[in-house]
Design a protein around this motif. Structure first.
Motif, PDB file in Angstrom:
ATOM      1  N   GLN A 312       1.043  -0.772   0.161  1.00 39.26           N
ATOM      2  CA  GLN A 312      -0.206   0.382   0.137  1.00 39.26           C
ATOM      3  C   GLN A 312       1.121   1.215   0.064  1.00 39.26           C
ATOM      4  OE1 GLN A 312      -2.821  -0.777   3.354  1.00 39.26           O
ATOM      5  NE2 GLN A 312      -4.008  -1.238   2.201  1.00 39.26           N
ATOM      6  N   VAL A 313       0.277   2.648  -0.326  1.00 36.66           N
ATOM      7  CA  VAL A 313       0.586   3.272  -0.646  1.00 36.66           C
ATOM      8  C   VAL A 313       0.589   4.277   0.641  1.00 36.66           C
ATOM      9  CG1 VAL A 313       1.666   5.767  -1.805  1.00 36.66           C
ATOM     10  CG2 VAL A 313       0.998   3.510  -2.958  1.00 36.66           C
ATOM     11  N   VAL A 314       1.605   4.247   1.826  1.00 37.56           N
ATOM     12  CA  VAL A 314       1.405   5.265   3.165  1.00 37.56           C
ATOM     13  C   VAL A 314       2.222   6.094   2.870  1.00 37.56           C
ATOM     14  CG1 VAL A 314       0.306   2.564   3.757  1.00 37.56           C
ATOM     15  CG2 VAL A 314       2.857   3.319   3.755  1.00 37.56           C
ATOM     16  N   GLN A 315       3.072   6.407   1.824  1.00 34.14           N
ATOM     17  CA  GLN A 315       3.403   7.691   1.995  1.00 34.14           C
ATOM     18  C   GLN A 315       3.654   8.335   0.796  1.00 34.14           C
ATOM     19  OE1 GLN A 315       7.940   6.878   2.971  1.00 34.14           O
ATOM     20  NE2 GLN A 315       8.029   5.164   1.932  1.00 34.14           N
ATOM     21  N   PRO A 316       4.262   9.632   0.377  1.00 33.25           N
ATOM     22  CA  PRO A 316       4.995   9.748  -1.068  1.00 33.25           C
ATOM     23  C   PRO A 316       5.193   9.035  -1.363  1.00 33.25           C
ATOM     24  CG  PRO A 316       4.571  12.177   0.413  1.00 33.25           C
ATOM     25  CD  PRO A 316       4.754  10.035   1.480  1.00 33.25           C
ATOM     26  N   ARG A 317       5.188   8.330  -3.171  1.00 32.76           N
ATOM     27  CA  ARG A 317       6.178   7.605  -3.440  1.00 32.76           C
ATOM     28  C   ARG A 317       6.359   8.271  -5.268  1.00 32.76           C
ATOM     29  NH1 ARG A 317       5.682   0.964  -4.210  1.00 32.76           N
ATOM     30  NH2 ARG A 317       6.110   1.058  -6.308  1.00 32.76           N
ATOM     31  N   GLN A 318       7.384   8.279  -5.287  1.00 36.23           N
ATOM     32  CA  GLN A 318       7.651   8.136  -6.915  1.00 36.23           C
ATOM     33  C   GLN A 318       8.249   7.023  -7.709  1.00 36.23           C
ATOM     34  OE1 GLN A 318      11.732  11.300  -7.715  1.00 36.23           O
ATOM     35  NE2 GLN A 318      10.129  12.454  -7.787  1.00 36.23           N
ATOM     36  N   TYR A 319       7.594   6.799  -9.352  1.00 33.95           N
ATOM     37  CA  TYR A 319       8.195   5.899  -9.809  1.00 33.95           C
ATOM     38  C   TYR A 319       7.590   6.326 -11.268  1.00 33.95           C
ATOM     39  CZ  TYR A 319       2.940   6.283  -9.820  1.00 33.95           C
ATOM     40  OH  TYR A 319       1.821   6.357 -10.137  1.00 33.95           O
ATOM     41  N   HIS A 320       9.113   6.260 -11.728  1.00 31.32           N
ATOM     42  CA  HIS A 320       8.953   6.735 -13.284  1.00 31.32           C
ATOM     43  C   HIS A 320       8.419   5.439 -14.319  1.00 31.32           C
ATOM     44  CE1 HIS A 320      11.095   8.496 -16.659  1.00 31.32           C
ATOM     45  NE2 HIS A 320      11.225   7.153 -16.982  1.00 31.32           N
ATOM     46  N   VAL A 321       8.158   6.205 -15.490  1.00 28.38           N
ATOM     47  CA  VAL A 321       7.213   4.708 -16.462  1.00 28.38           C
ATOM     48  C   VAL A 321       7.449   5.699 -17.799  1.00 28.38           C
ATOM     49  CG1 VAL A 321       4.953   4.040 -16.559  1.00 28.38           C
ATOM     50  CG2 VAL A 321       5.334   5.024 -14.387  1.00 28.38           C
ATOM     51  N   GLN A 322       6.819   4.674 -18.586  1.00 24.06           N
ATOM     52  CA  GLN A 322       6.893   4.656 -20.087  1.00 24.06           C
ATOM     53  C   GLN A 322       6.046   4.720 -20.291  1.00 24.06           C
ATOM     54  OE1 GLN A 322       9.943   2.542 -22.478  1.00 24.06           O
ATOM     55  NE2 GLN A 322      11.352   4.776 -22.437  1.00 24.06           N
TER      56      GLN A 322
END
Length: 653
Positions: A312-322
């Motif tokens: 679960q996303v319980v804190q700010p999450r950064q991810y890179h996508v194409q």
């Protein structure tokens, strides 16, 4: 100390407890919030009327009842939600018995813990500033418990000023601890919570009206940094959840497509590279520009090409996508998928089924049925965030009676008509649009940009995105949610929304620089100082050195840099009186007592007698006539000296 709290001290204590509890109002149960709203004012009112502390025969049953209610509502007393509810209730009950200074200090210590626990639910910049403001009030309450005299005319100003200074003095140490304390493997607020309640964001079910709260919520959902050109608004569809199953009221995802290979993707165009910084949702769904080509680390692609995080996303999450803006998705459809994409509940919405059957009877092919539905919406339907309620046959009621609604109404009705006409279809929820910050080069997507659209499967083309809302309100797609939601009230006004958008850059810096500060960022921050591979022991050693330097600076300031004050508060007020008389040409002599000074002042400036005599009499009484004068009398004398107005040079007679 066993002194009884005076009215001023109890008022500051009550205000502090109320402010602390207010930081938790967003998640407290209604029964507790209502009880606190009655309990605190009632306690303050009864005490002002002279009532004593509430007896144990009342407090103990209330405490037991609190535990019973928490366990009944949450199943236990452990975890983020039940723990905070229990803490808030116990803090309010502590106020019922607080009468002594010692009890007040215990209550304030517990209030500090309850205040800190509010950060388990939100860490935004504005909320953190609110926590700091309450912390200043808490420190002011501690200052007010000290025996130092406080001017009766300024019962709040002096404690608040000192509390602000104390908080400011602690900021350097707090910054050192923030940078040097070893980062945890998981965030502190990753404590057990209620998995069925999302902090904010989309759900795995959709029914008419479910998205209303999101569409009027202007809080940020995520921010997007594009490596290249920014796609136009018509292409800013961020896919989050695909809903397959309909029971007559609710569209749900089910678990069939959580695992398994992603649907085949062919003829994808030039990809778009971008990075998303997602706000906490307490869910695992990660929005991605339609259509993601792969899954970032610690995520996976669902069978319907939705991004799913491993936790679960319980804190700010950064991810890179194409992502591919143009594609052919699932050019072939299995029998099981086709069956599921055509399924409709029995004995629901007969008029809608008849309409789809009539279109087929007229010989219309799949493409013609799609266009007929969009033309129907365009002809007589209205986009509104305040649609009428729908009955059991919700699709029939919407298509033939109310004809008013927003994205979830249109996508639900559209997919129903497609399936009734034999065209495989499904609902997709996510976000559409966003505000582009040209100055800071990022796209801000708010919760109010939440959107629902449809996908229909066409032979040879695969799944095709169709947005029926665009047929009713093109402004929703071309100019964003704000243009279509203009009837939401003053909170959605253009100037206020524009101001929030401009201020979001500060929120972004806060999220990425403070909330998102992890072990990797900590390492990068220390690298310029020659610390390339700091282990926890090295970090703690540097923190100890920083604390030692701060203590040396404080000691040096206390010994040499602080202003010299001789005597107690009464002597300081008397010295201030002497300074004022000196400016008027009547400087006190070292060997001169109070009465000698009065006699000389009478001779030098008889006009001052009326103002000066009461002060000298009061000082002599306080200093020599009483063993330990009351702080209130010293404070009154200090105020009287401060109010004394003496001309720069008196005319001697």
């Amino acid at each position: 100390m066993t002194e009884r709290l005076d009215d001023r001290q109890f008022a500051i204590l009550t205000a502090t407890v109320a402010a602390t509890l207010a930081t938790h109002l967003g998640h407290l149960p209604i029964w507790l919030a209502a009880s606190l709203a009655i309990l605190l004012p009632l306690r303050a009112w009864t005490r002002r009327r002279g009532a004593a502390a509430v007896g144990a025969w009342i407090r103990l049953p209330l405490t037991a009842l609190l535990f019973v209610l928490v366990i009944t509502n949450f199943g236990n007393v452990f975890g983020r939600e039940p723990g905070s509810v229990l803490g808030c209730g116990l803090l309010a009950l502590k106020l019922l018995e607080t009468e002594k200074v010692r009890d007040a200090r215990v209550a304030l210590g517990f209030a500090a813990f309850v205040l800190m626990s509010a950060l388990l639910f939100a860490q935004s910049l504005l909320f953190t500033l609110l926590i700091c403001a309450v912390l200043v009030l808490l420190l002011a309450a501690l200052v007010a418990l000290q025996p130092a005299p406080i001017a009766p005319s300024q019962p709040w100003r002096a404690p608040l000023r000192l509390a602000a200074l104390l908080l400011g003095a602690g900021l350097p140490l707090a910054a050192a601890a923030f940078v040097l304390v070893p980062r945890l493997g998981s965030p502190l607020w990753g404590s057990p919570g209620n998995d069925t309640l999302a902090r904010t964001g989309l759900s795995e079910r959709m029914a008419p009206g479910d998205l209303t709260q999101l569409l009027i919520d202007d809080s940020p959902a995520f921010r997007v940094d594009f490596d290249g050109a920014v796609p136009p608004p018509q292409q800013r569809y961020f896919r989050a959840i695909v809903l397959w199953d309909f029971d007559g009221t609710n569209w749900t995802r089910g678990r069939l497509h959580d695992y398994g290979p992603p649907e085949a993707l062919k003829d994808a165009g030039a990809p778009i590279d971008y990075t998303i910084t997602l706000e906490p949702t307490d869910r695992r769904w990660l929005p991605a520009l339609d259509l993601p080509l792969g899954a970032p680390a610690t995520t996976r692609l669902g069978a319907d090409r939705t991004l799913i995080a491993n936790a679960q996303v319980v804190q700010p999450r950064q991810y890179h996508v194409q992502s591919a803006p143009a594609y052919t998705l699932a050019p072939t459809l299995s029998t099981a998928q086709r069956t599921r994409a055509l399924a409709l509940p029995d004995a629901f919405d007969p008029r809608s089924r008849a309409l789809a059957g009539r279109w087929r009877a007229e010989g219309r092919d799949d493409d013609a049925v799609v266009h007929a539905t969009l033309e129907l919406f365009h002809a007589s339907f209205t986009y509104t965030l305040s649609p009428p309620l729908l009955g059991r046959d919700s699709v029939d009621d919407f298509l033939f009676d109310t004809q008013r609604g927003f994205c979830e109404h249109y996508s639900s009705a559209f997919v129903f008509l497609m399936r009734a006409a034999g065209i495989p279809a499904r609902v997709v929820t996510g976000y559409q649009g966003g505000w582009w910050s040209a100055a800071n080069r990022y796209l801000l997507v708010r919760q109010s940009d939440a959107h629902a659209w449809a996908e229909v499967w066409m032979t040879g083309l695969g799944w095709q995105r169709v947005d029926p809302t665009a047929a009713v309100s093109p402004a929703r797609i071309e100019r964003g949610a704000a243009a279509a939601n203009g009837s939401a009230g003053w909170a959605q006004s253009d100037w206020l929304r524009g101001l929030r958008n401009q201020l979001d850059f500060a929120n972004r810096l806060w999220t990425e620089g403070i909330i998102g500060f992890d072990a990797l960022r900590q390492k990068g921050l220390l690298t310029p100082f020659g610390v390339t591979d700091a282990n926890p022991g090295d970090l703690l050693l540097m923190l100890s050195a920083a604390l030692g330097i701060a203590m040396l600076i404080a000691a040096a300031w206390a010994m040499w840099g602080s202003p010299r004050r001789h005597g107690d508060a009464l002597d300081q007020a008397w010295a201030r009186l002497g300074t004022r008389l000196a400016r008027a040409g009547i400087a006190p002599l070292p060997s001169e007592g109070p009465f000698d000074l009065r006699q000389r002042a009478h001779a030098a400036a008889p006009a001052l007698s009326a103002m000066l005599d009461p002060l000298i009499e009061d000082y002599v009484s306080l200093r020599y006539g009483i063993g330990e004068p009351a702080p209130e009398r010293i404070a009154a004398f200090t105020v009287a000296v401060r109010k004394l107005r003496v001309p720069q040079r008196v005319q001697t007679s």
